[in-house]
Motif scaffolding. Sequence first.
Motif, PDB file in Angstrom:
ATOM      1  N   ASN A  49      -0.570  -7.527  -5.329  1.00  0.00           N
ATOM      2  CA  ASN A  49      -1.517  -6.415  -5.281  1.00  0.00           C
ATOM      3  C   ASN A  49      -0.894  -5.160  -4.700  1.00  0.00           C
ATOM      4  O   ASN A  49      -0.442  -5.169  -3.557  1.00  0.00           O
ATOM      5  CB  ASN A  49      -2.735  -6.769  -4.431  1.00  0.00           C
ATOM      6  N   VAL A  50      -0.896  -4.099  -5.504  1.00  0.00           N
ATOM      7  CA  VAL A  50      -0.460  -2.796  -5.016  1.00  0.00           C
ATOM      8  C   VAL A  50      -1.665  -1.871  -4.989  1.00  0.00           C
ATOM      9  O   VAL A  50      -2.427  -1.801  -5.953  1.00  0.00           O
ATOM     10  CB  VAL A  50       0.616  -2.184  -5.934  1.00  0.00           C
ATOM     11  N   PHE A  51      -1.864  -1.221  -3.854  1.00  0.00           N
ATOM     12  CA  PHE A  51      -2.889  -0.177  -3.785  1.00  0.00           C
ATOM     13  C   PHE A  51      -2.208   1.151  -3.504  1.00  0.00           C
ATOM     14  O   PHE A  51      -1.359   1.239  -2.622  1.00  0.00           O
ATOM     15  CB  PHE A  51      -3.912  -0.478  -2.687  1.00  0.00           C
ATOM     16  N   ILE A  52      -2.561   2.149  -4.299  1.00  0.00           N
ATOM     17  CA  ILE A  52      -2.039   3.495  -4.062  1.00  0.00           C
ATOM     18  C   ILE A  52      -3.187   4.334  -3.510  1.00  0.00           C
ATOM     19  O   ILE A  52      -4.208   4.521  -4.187  1.00  0.00           O
ATOM     20  CB  ILE A  52      -1.499   4.130  -5.366  1.00  0.00           C
ATOM     21  N   TYR A  53      -3.057   4.773  -2.260  1.00  0.00           N
ATOM     22  CA  TYR A  53      -4.108   5.586  -1.637  1.00  0.00           C
ATOM     23  C   TYR A  53      -3.723   7.048  -1.770  1.00  0.00           C
ATOM     24  O   TYR A  53      -2.853   7.536  -1.066  1.00  0.00           O
ATOM     25  CB  TYR A  53      -4.269   5.198  -0.163  1.00  0.00           C
ATOM     26  N   ILE A  54      -4.344   7.730  -2.728  1.00  0.00           N
ATOM     27  CA  ILE A  54      -4.000   9.129  -2.980  1.00  0.00           C
ATOM     28  C   ILE A  54      -5.078  10.045  -2.415  1.00  0.00           C
ATOM     29  O   ILE A  54      -6.273   9.765  -2.552  1.00  0.00           O
ATOM     30  CB  ILE A  54      -3.809   9.388  -4.490  1.00  0.00           C
ATOM     31  N   ARG A  55      -4.662  11.121  -1.761  1.00  0.00           N
ATOM     32  CA  ARG A  55      -5.659  12.001  -1.126  1.00  0.00           C
ATOM     33  C   ARG A  55      -6.604  12.548  -2.187  1.00  0.00           C
ATOM     34  O   ARG A  55      -6.207  12.857  -3.316  1.00  0.00           O
ATOM     35  CB  ARG A  55      -4.987  13.121  -0.335  1.00  0.00           C
ATOM     36  N   GLY A  56      -7.879  12.649  -1.818  1.00  0.00           N
ATOM     37  CA  GLY A  56      -8.914  13.006  -2.793  1.00  0.00           C
ATOM     38  C   GLY A  56      -8.710  14.349  -3.459  1.00  0.00           C
ATOM     39  O   GLY A  56      -9.068  14.546  -4.619  1.00  0.00           O
ATOM     40  N   GLU A  57      -8.091  15.296  -2.722  1.00  0.00           N
ATOM     41  CA  GLU A  57      -7.917  16.642  -3.283  1.00  0.00           C
ATOM     42  C   GLU A  57      -6.975  16.640  -4.472  1.00  0.00           C
ATOM     43  O   GLU A  57      -7.064  17.491  -5.351  1.00  0.00           O
ATOM     44  CB  GLU A  57      -7.373  17.583  -2.204  1.00  0.00           C
ATOM     45  N   TYR A  58      -6.061  15.685  -4.533  1.00  0.00           N
ATOM     46  CA  TYR A  58      -5.084  15.630  -5.630  1.00  0.00           C
ATOM     47  C   TYR A  58      -5.723  15.056  -6.884  1.00  0.00           C
ATOM     48  O   TYR A  58      -5.353  13.972  -7.338  1.00  0.00           O
ATOM     49  CB  TYR A  58      -3.880  14.778  -5.222  1.00  0.00           C
ATOM     50  N   LEU A  59      -6.666  15.778  -7.474  1.00  0.00           N
ATOM     51  CA  LEU A  59      -7.375  15.252  -8.640  1.00  0.00           C
ATOM     52  C   LEU A  59      -6.464  15.187  -9.870  1.00  0.00           C
ATOM     53  O   LEU A  59      -6.357  14.162 -10.537  1.00  0.00           O
ATOM     54  CB  LEU A  59      -8.610  16.110  -8.935  1.00  0.00           C
ATOM     55  N   THR A  60      -5.756  16.290 -10.127  1.00  0.00           N
ATOM     56  CA  THR A  60      -4.858  16.304 -11.286  1.00  0.00           C
ATOM     57  C   THR A  60      -3.807  15.208 -11.151  1.00  0.00           C
ATOM     58  O   THR A  60      -3.561  14.441 -12.086  1.00  0.00           O
ATOM     59  CB  THR A  60      -4.168  17.676 -11.404  1.00  0.00           C
TER      60      THR A  60
ATOM     61  N   VAL B  49       0.846  -1.181   0.000  1.00  0.00           N
ATOM     62  CA  VAL B  49       0.000   0.000   0.000  1.00  0.00           C
ATOM     63  C   VAL B  49       0.885   1.236   0.000  1.00  0.00           C
ATOM     64  O   VAL B  49       1.696   1.428   0.911  1.00  0.00           O
ATOM     65  CB  VAL B  49      -0.943   0.031   1.218  1.00  0.00           C
ATOM     66  N   ALA B  50       0.760   2.028  -1.060  1.00  0.00           N
ATOM     67  CA  ALA B  50       1.540   3.251  -1.140  1.00  0.00           C
ATOM     68  C   ALA B  50       0.737   4.379  -0.501  1.00  0.00           C
ATOM     69  O   ALA B  50      -0.409   4.623  -0.878  1.00  0.00           O
ATOM     70  CB  ALA B  50       1.846   3.587  -2.588  1.00  0.00           C
ATOM     71  N   ASN B  51       1.350   5.021   0.469  1.00  0.00           N
ATOM     72  CA  ASN B  51       0.675   6.091   1.184  1.00  0.00           C
ATOM     73  C   ASN B  51       0.890   7.407   0.437  1.00  0.00           C
ATOM     74  O   ASN B  51       1.923   8.039   0.558  1.00  0.00           O
ATOM     75  CB  ASN B  51       1.222   6.181   2.605  1.00  0.00           C
ATOM     76  N   ALA B  52      -0.120   7.772  -0.351  1.00  0.00           N
ATOM     77  CA  ALA B  52      -0.062   9.021  -1.122  1.00  0.00           C
ATOM     78  C   ALA B  52      -1.122   9.979  -0.602  1.00  0.00           C
ATOM     79  O   ALA B  52      -1.729  10.738  -1.354  1.00  0.00           O
ATOM     80  CB  ALA B  52      -0.281   8.725  -2.604  1.00  0.00           C
TER      81      ALA B  52
ATOM     82  N   PRO C 245      -0.813  -9.631   5.441  1.00  0.00           N
ATOM     83  CA  PRO C 245       0.449  -8.905   5.650  1.00  0.00           C
ATOM     84  C   PRO C 245       0.530  -7.740   4.655  1.00  0.00           C
ATOM     85  O   PRO C 245       0.244  -7.931   3.475  1.00  0.00           O
ATOM     86  CB  PRO C 245       1.525  -9.941   5.334  1.00  0.00           C
ATOM     87  N   THR C 246       0.850  -6.562   5.148  1.00  0.00           N
ATOM     88  CA  THR C 246       0.799  -5.381   4.291  1.00  0.00           C
ATOM     89  C   THR C 246       1.986  -4.459   4.514  1.00  0.00           C
ATOM     90  O   THR C 246       2.316  -4.123   5.648  1.00  0.00           O
ATOM     91  CB  THR C 246      -0.505  -4.587   4.566  1.00  0.00           C
ATOM     92  N   LEU C 247       2.633  -4.100   3.417  1.00  0.00           N
ATOM     93  CA  LEU C 247       3.742  -3.148   3.473  1.00  0.00           C
ATOM     94  C   LEU C 247       3.197  -1.769   3.127  1.00  0.00           C
ATOM     95  O   LEU C 247       2.756  -1.544   2.012  1.00  0.00           O
ATOM     96  CB  LEU C 247       4.817  -3.556   2.465  1.00  0.00           C
ATOM     97  N   VAL C 248       3.206  -0.873   4.128  1.00  0.00           N
ATOM     98  CA  VAL C 248       2.749   0.495   3.871  1.00  0.00           C
ATOM     99  C   VAL C 248       3.957   1.416   3.830  1.00  0.00           C
ATOM    100  O   VAL C 248       4.741   1.464   4.772  1.00  0.00           O
ATOM    101  CB  VAL C 248       1.784   0.990   4.969  1.00  0.00           C
ATOM    102  N   ASN C 249       4.140   2.097   2.705  1.00  0.00           N
ATOM    103  CA  ASN C 249       5.232   3.055   2.599  1.00  0.00           C
ATOM    104  C   ASN C 249       4.791   4.319   1.905  1.00  0.00           C
ATOM    105  O   ASN C 249       3.845   4.321   1.109  1.00  0.00           O
ATOM    106  CB  ASN C 249       6.420   2.443   1.846  1.00  0.00           C
ATOM    107  N   ASN C 250       5.516   5.370   2.216  1.00  0.00           N
ATOM    108  CA  ASN C 250       5.246   6.673   1.635  1.00  0.00           C
ATOM    109  C   ASN C 250       5.685   6.738   0.171  1.00  0.00           C
ATOM    110  O   ASN C 250       6.600   6.028  -0.245  1.00  0.00           O
ATOM    111  CB  ASN C 250       5.992   7.722   2.465  1.00  0.00           C
ATOM    112  N   VAL C 251       5.042   7.601  -0.583  1.00  0.00           N
ATOM    113  CA  VAL C 251       5.349   7.769  -2.006  1.00  0.00           C
ATOM    114  C   VAL C 251       6.850   7.957  -2.237  1.00  0.00           C
ATOM    115  O   VAL C 251       7.466   7.266  -3.045  1.00  0.00           O
ATOM    116  CB  VAL C 251       4.607   9.004  -2.561  1.00  0.00           C
ATOM    117  N   GLN C 252       7.444   8.894  -1.473  1.00  0.00           N
ATOM    118  CA  GLN C 252       8.846   9.223  -1.720  1.00  0.00           C
ATOM    119  C   GLN C 252       9.772   8.069  -1.350  1.00  0.00           C
ATOM    120  O   GLN C 252      10.745   7.796  -2.054  1.00  0.00           O
ATOM    121  CB  GLN C 252       9.225  10.487  -0.937  1.00  0.00           C
ATOM    122  N   THR C 253       9.440   7.394  -0.283  1.00  0.00           N
ATOM    123  CA  THR C 253      10.250   6.240   0.101  1.00  0.00           C
ATOM    124  C   THR C 253      10.285   5.245  -1.050  1.00  0.00           C
ATOM    125  O   THR C 253      11.345   4.777  -1.464  1.00  0.00           O
ATOM    126  CB  THR C 253       9.648   5.549   1.339  1.00  0.00           C
TER     127      THR C 253
END
Lengths: 712, 440, 157
Positions: free
Chosen positions: B120-131, B81-84, B198-206
Amino acid sequence: MSSVELVTLVVDEVEVQVPKGLGLVETAAAAGIEIPVFCYEPRIGPPIGACRMCLVEVDGQGKLQAGCTLTAQDGMVVRTAQTSEKAADGQNATLEFILVNHPLDCPVCDKGGECPLQDLTFRYGPGNTRMTFPKRTFDKPIPISPLIALDRERCILCYRCTRFSGEVSEDGQLIARNRGAQSVIATFEDEPYRGQFTGNVIELCPVGALTSTPYRFEGRPWEIQNVPSVCGMCPVGCNISATTREGKIKRILSRNHPEVDGGWLCDKGRFAHGHLEASDRVVDPLRRAAPRYDELSWDGALDEAEALIRGAEGRIVTALSGSETVELAFALGKLLRQGVGAHSALLPEPVDHSYDAYTAPLSTIREAQLVVVLGDEPVAERAPIVDLWIREARRNGAEIVRQSEGDPELERRLREADRAVLIVSGADGADVARAGGLDRDGCAAFRLPQTANGRGVADAWAAAADAEAVNPEPIGLLIVSGDEAAANPDVRAMAEQAEKVIAIGMFRRLIAPWADLILPGTSYLERDGTYVNLEGRLQRIRRTAIPPAPDEVAVVSRLAERFGVGLSPHPAQVFEEVSGICYGGLPYGEVGEQAVLRDRVPTSPPAGDKVSDTRHVSEGPGLRLVTYRALFSGPAVERVPALDFQRPPAEVELSRDDARRLGIANGQTVNVRSNGTSLELRARLTRELTPGVARIADEHATGLEGRVEVSA
Amino acid sequence: MAAELTILTGADERDLTKLDQYRAIGGYAQLEKARGMGPEQLIETVTNAKLRGRGGAGFAMGRKMSLVPPPDKRRSPAYVVANADESEPGAFKDREIMRRVPHRFVEGCLIAAHGIQSQNVFIYIRGEYLTEYEVLSDAVEEARAAGVFGDCDVVVHRGAGAYICGEESALLDSLEGKRGQPRPRPPFPPVTGLYSGPTLVNNVQTIASLPAILELGVERYSELGVEAAPGTVVYSLSGNVNKPGNYELPLGTTLRELIFEHGHGIVDGRGLKAIIPGGSSVLVFTPDQIDVPLDFDSVQAAGSFLGSAAVIVVDDRACMVQLGLRGAKFYMHESCGKCTPCREGTRWLVQLLERIEGGEGTRSDLDLLRDVCDRILGKSLCALGDFAVYCVGSYVEKFYDEFKRHVDEGGCPFDGASSIDGVLAPSDTHVHKHLPLVPA
Amino acid sequence: MTATEFHDRVQELRALYPDGRSAVMGALHLAQKRHDGWLPVEALEEVADAMELTPAHVQSVASFYDMYHLEPVGRHSIEVCTNLSCALVGAQAVVDALAEELGVAPGETTEDGAISFRLVECAGGCGYAPVVVVDQRYREPVRPDEIPALVEEIRGR
Ligand SMILES: Cc1cc2nc3c(=O)[nH]c(=O)nc-3n(C[C@H](O)[C@H](O)[C@H](O)COP(=O)(O)O)c2cc1C
Ligand code: SF4
Ligand code: FES
């Protein structure tokens, strides 16, 4: 079960040995130490660590830890508020934060005196408040249903109620809205919280935020008694304690029997007690002097009854309700069968004793790997708590299979699963259970009866004598015992035929005008005696309220004298007699507060008289109609206006597959037809119904039968 | 000094949102390289590169990967899971990464997935970042079409406006379709995460740093940044500086260099009053700390946290009580409402600060303010409660005189002249009008 | 988007996840598009039905997130970030200019229902502050004197 690994840890300098992984709260309790909690409640799922009341210090951890979320590990060293400044301050802080916006209106709060928030504040909380700002205010209290009031100002957001709704009853109706300090408990658009189990949230709420509307301002904790008994509203027999004040029942609470009800009650058991005060309650014997009824003295009533019984010269049929205690059924049986040789009875429902070979505590369902629900009658409407056990099994990973009828494939799967449970709800299951070999350990089969004590009544009636019944033609006297029998159309039809009718019942509007003699009946809440639940568990019910009329057993025993039949007026002694015949001589005293389940009775097939529950319906076009008696129906419920909103809506349940095929959307009004009759009903789509079936509550299916055509 | 870049590399020269352009500079070659190695070897490489999380906690990524049980020890599938959800006040780096080098980020996701053997990769991007959502989704589609996913799939999931969903366990609840509220931990995501797998959560930049680590190799990568934390990081510079913006620089760059060289100093030559080194959720620095190097350990040694390397510069026109109040309103508004100290405490902080700023406060209110901070700190379910305290509490400690003057002089000494005077917050406008109002 | 199209889109979303319930946020975003930018009761029921969840659960989720609007909004939205970085460089002046120009306070919608004016927490544009978000697209930075033109442009849409 392999032997559990034990671990040793230290709580407040006390060393304890407990099974590895046991919750820390329970571990501390084992050491005699309290870890105070609000949101923690193992019965509603895993801990959420929300309220922070349970903060403890754990060696090796810098921060305070939420004790409720930890489990016992070897060598763990834990300090609670008793021995840790830090923990004590943490708990004190939590309480200060909780109280910051709590109205502290304890004097007018129903929870007062039995409130965990009061108790924990007393033991761990700050003595004064430093909050000098206006507190959060909401409209209060708001009804979330006619049964439950919500006071949002008192709510401490422990999320017990919403977790119950979401994860135990799985009705998903009671929810939290908004975020942060604006969070509130709510229902959708303030629709009432409907469902079989809503009342449980009142007991779960650790503060006075969710209170019982019927109980509001009815009594202070020091003015009431709680009497232990068992619910007589359905065949589960949940253990209850009845809160009484001045001989009247004020509320019903759960009295957790871990094997039977797990501490839950359905709303019928919890709220229907209002029928005791029904306006048409029969309190004196009545003789028909058409069109009126005259009150009789008790001696007059007994003379009358004697005369009617003698006059019938044995041509007597007794219709039983299944709500009689074992003792009452036996008393009637003894009087009529031994006294005047009147052996024929209309029993509340057939009993299939072959299931005694597969019986087990209902809690077995929770551990199951495979749960098969056979038959299309909704489990929650027949035996509500069983539905909760099934849901818990599903959450624990069990596979739930729903089928109308058994088949070889199903039997194979039952044989092969290592923990399989069969639940029969309106189908023939005895053979499936046998073929599935469900007398293995960890397996079980339950047949869901329709009446609370149908089994006990059948046992007792049979125990009263052993002569063949000869159905009298015409019927000289029909004796109707109890209001369920009085409400039964077949019994009514018989009453039409019968020359005379004696009815024993609670509700005048139900019995008049067709009975010649009416004797006042009592409720399960007003009697002493025993019931046999669907597991075959013999349970003790108690007189929790003072009835307006003498106990039926006493009346029957006085009548019995006149026929030279010896019968004690005391249920205890009557039970000893029955017990000797059909319950292995178990003494009354040993039935106990938390009744144990008798051992399985191996039956060599075929067992007893074969009972069929399947209503055979010819194949053909359309869907097979299944009608059922709704939980929220019947004489008692009809007399409690607060339960009206729980009555079944005019709906037809359809499987999603059928709905798709028929192009029917959820909530849409559809037309349901069968020979000649045509009804407009709201469609409700569910995955908990086998395709090919249309399910409707009795009261909305009038005129429909066999197969029905459903169209948008 | 392009060689110094590891994340935004090449973005100035070409349009790296296009697959062919990214491929032209060796894009997705590192994924091939990674797939060439065994997962263990890949994890070892990341571990040796000492890559630390850029999302706030600075946890070693290699370590986290190794906590994920291998396939034969799993009861359910593993997830990346990518924390965006980037919502930390002051931070806007993940946004730039996703907008300008989406493929590098996606490549990193696939590399991580290979490392923990997840499909499976999930990218959770904040809703405001539409562009950014659109750019990223296009990149994902392009990469999928080009067949670089292999047996792995990538789903981009839009949030809907909740700071707390950046917290990894709340993010997982949100991703599961619930209210985004944190879970008690343990169990931690690598053991029990998304759908209890089991889930690996990391930040976008990482994650976006992974390709460079493989490309440069551990040794050359370690030449960048500081010994304990090699590599570059995108610093988000904002506030009262002449040239705010994102600057990718080696870890360990000093505040002075960032603010005065890259940021061209304070606006209008004003005096520097305070520096928030890692986003609003870390303790504030005073001008005398201008030479602190911006890497995890140095900042921590200096009494704060690198957080998300978002540096907010405050000049001498700002009232610290007002700044604290604005911060407190943010945390109150974003508190999820699950745990007591955070839910009730942040609201109480706002009430106290409003009274102090309004000139109604007393010395005892100041003591109470500090005490409420102490009582929240370390007791909430997740770190949001702590964050509110780092923000407000550190202002009180470091600028106590200014707070004192507010109560002693019966009002704000700036007397309306503060640069943030009377600034309104969403919580002042009752975003949930349709529901019972909470006077705060 | 018709009701059926909506229903089918939601089924596609559900298929993206191992557990379909994850699609509730996406479904709410879609429903909001379908219902003039907000979520009336029918919209929540629509989502609940397509997701096979209770409307109560859907409302519980929707009310948690700031971007789901549970009451009517204008045809367009203007949002101003007033968090620390934006505040420090004059966000409030932009808020005041907008209030002046639109004639409504933040949190309100103009009489003609054209524009909803909201404040937001950190939008992630701190380096280009003050940040103004128009119909979910960022304008960075925006100065108070640019507001009249900006509003006129939006009204012209
Ligand atoms: C209240 C709160 C908000 C957070 N917000 C974010 C965020 O927006 N982005 C992020 O990557 N991590 C955020 N985090 C940190 C995450 O919980 C988690 O540590 C991080 O995503 C792990 O990735 P990393 O190891 O690559 O940094 C937040 C934590 C908390 C307590
Ligand atoms: S209403 Fe009662 S049970 Fe429900 S969250 Fe509030 S305090 Fe807990
Ligand atoms: S009881 Fe542990 S946090 Fe509520």
